[in-house]
Scaffold this motif. Structure first.
Motif, PDB file in Angstrom:
ATOM      1  N   THR A 176       0.826  -1.202   0.000  1.00  0.00           N
ATOM      2  CA  THR A 176       0.000   0.000   0.000  1.00  0.00           C
ATOM      3  C   THR A 176       0.861   1.254   0.000  1.00  0.00           C
ATOM      4  O   THR A 176       1.797   1.363   0.788  1.00  0.00           O
ATOM      5  N   GLU A 227     -10.885   6.699 -10.354  1.00  0.00           N
ATOM      6  CA  GLU A 227     -10.341   7.134  -9.069  1.00  0.00           C
ATOM      7  C   GLU A 227      -9.125   6.306  -8.672  1.00  0.00           C
ATOM      8  O   GLU A 227      -9.160   5.086  -8.675  1.00  0.00           O
ATOM      9  N   GLY A 228      -8.039   7.022  -8.324  1.00  0.00           N
ATOM     10  CA  GLY A 228      -6.817   6.360  -7.872  1.00  0.00           C
ATOM     11  C   GLY A 228      -5.841   6.041  -8.991  1.00  0.00           C
ATOM     12  O   GLY A 228      -4.782   5.456  -8.740  1.00  0.00           O
ATOM     13  N   TYR A 229      -6.185   6.412 -10.220  1.00  0.00           N
ATOM     14  CA  TYR A 229      -5.334   6.118 -11.375  1.00  0.00           C
ATOM     15  C   TYR A 229      -4.986   7.399 -12.127  1.00  0.00           C
ATOM     16  O   TYR A 229      -5.730   8.364 -12.100  1.00  0.00           O
ATOM     17  N   LEU A 241      -0.350   4.252 -10.724  1.00  0.00           N
ATOM     18  CA  LEU A 241      -1.032   4.235  -9.445  1.00  0.00           C
ATOM     19  C   LEU A 241      -0.124   4.968  -8.465  1.00  0.00           C
ATOM     20  O   LEU A 241       0.919   4.454  -8.065  1.00  0.00           O
ATOM     21  N   SER A 287      -0.617   6.015  -5.320  1.00  0.00           N
ATOM     22  CA  SER A 287      -0.635   5.485  -3.958  1.00  0.00           C
ATOM     23  C   SER A 287      -1.591   4.295  -3.924  1.00  0.00           C
ATOM     24  O   SER A 287      -2.745   4.425  -3.509  1.00  0.00           O
ATOM     25  N   PRO A 288      -1.108   3.150  -4.369  1.00  0.00           N
ATOM     26  CA  PRO A 288      -2.002   1.989  -4.490  1.00  0.00           C
ATOM     27  C   PRO A 288      -2.632   1.586  -3.158  1.00  0.00           C
ATOM     28  O   PRO A 288      -2.004   1.689  -2.091  1.00  0.00           O
ATOM     29  N   SER A 289      -3.852   1.105  -3.252  1.00  0.00           N
ATOM     30  CA  SER A 289      -4.557   0.600  -2.078  1.00  0.00           C
ATOM     31  C   SER A 289      -5.069  -0.806  -2.380  1.00  0.00           C
ATOM     32  O   SER A 289      -5.176  -1.186  -3.549  1.00  0.00           O
ATOM     33  N   GLN A 342      -7.425  -1.770  -5.191  1.00  0.00           N
ATOM     34  CA  GLN A 342      -6.960  -1.737  -6.571  1.00  0.00           C
ATOM     35  C   GLN A 342      -6.341  -3.071  -6.994  1.00  0.00           C
ATOM     36  O   GLN A 342      -5.833  -3.199  -8.119  1.00  0.00           O
TER      37      GLN A 342
END
Lengths: 111, 111
Positions: free
Chosen positions: A15, A62-64, A78, A80-82, A85
């Motif tokens: 993460t 969102e997130g990309y 990415l 800040s990958p979570s 994802q």
């Protein structure tokens, strides 16, 4: 041979650690897209590009992030990958009126 | 939201024709129907597409009803290698060739 090449094919990360999945096509296609595939949800478009320097959000952006500096490349970033994802990712390319070619996929796991 | 509905699964005997139905009652006049298949978790593979006329290629035939509300993909002589998930897809014009995937039909070809 006409192809869409994604790298890496498999990736396990933690993460918050920024990562980039690359996509390259050798068919001079204008259109490129990223999709993610999740069980029960099918394939959903993340981002797309209709030409160099032209990108837009798909259904689940969102997130990309993406960029299209050259016609052949369309990397997926990415920042800040979570864990949500974690998915199977596909890149696709086409001309405006031709079928899309898909890459072989990148299986990403975020722990 | 997916614009197509398909049966979840179907079986077919090897050597027989496989007929895969698809409903797309809300399709717009300029949206094409595309069929792709996915073997295991590989990248989706293009099969055939059409707007309103029936189409045939070396892999399959596509029959589209006159009102365009449904279609049938026909694999004339199914083999074990045709076992896959088959997606009936509506392609949205101009959004980077966006493909709206549904859940697909899991076709099992049995000896």
């Amino acid at each position: 041979e006409a192809q869409v090449t994604q790298n890496p094919r498999y990736l396990i990360t933690v993460t918050g650690k920024k990562l980039t999945v690359t996509c390259s096509q050798n068919m001079n296609h204008e259109y490129m897209s990223w999709y993610r595939q999740d069980p029960g949800l099918g394939l959903r478009q993340i981002y797309y590009s209709m030409n160099v320097e032209v990108t837009d959000k798909g259904d689940v952006p969102e997130g990309y992030k993406v960029s299209r500096k050259e016609k052949r490349n369309f990397p997926l970033i990415l920042e800040s990958p979570s864990p949500n994802q974690t998915s199977l990712y596909f890149c696709a390319s086409s001309f405006s009126d031709t079928p899309a070619f898909f890459g072989q996929g990148t299986r990403l796991t975020v722990v | 939201d997916a614009k197509t509905t398909q049966p979840t699964s179907m079986d077919c005997a090897e050597g027989r024709a496989a007929n895969l139905p698809c409903n797309h009652s809300t399709i717009s006049g300029n949206e094409y129907v595309y069929w792709y298949r996915q073997i295991h978790s590989q990248g989706p593979q293009y099969i055939i597409h059409g707007l309103k006329n029936n189409e045939t290629n070396e892999m399959a035939s596509l029959i589209i009803t006159e009102d365009r509300k449904s279609s049938t993909l026909i694999l004339p002589h199914a083999t074990l290698r045709d076992t896959a998930v088959y997606y009936c897809i509506v392609r949205v014009p101009n959004q980077g060739g966006k493909l709206i995937f549904g859940q697909g039909t899991e076709l099992s070809v049995k000896p």
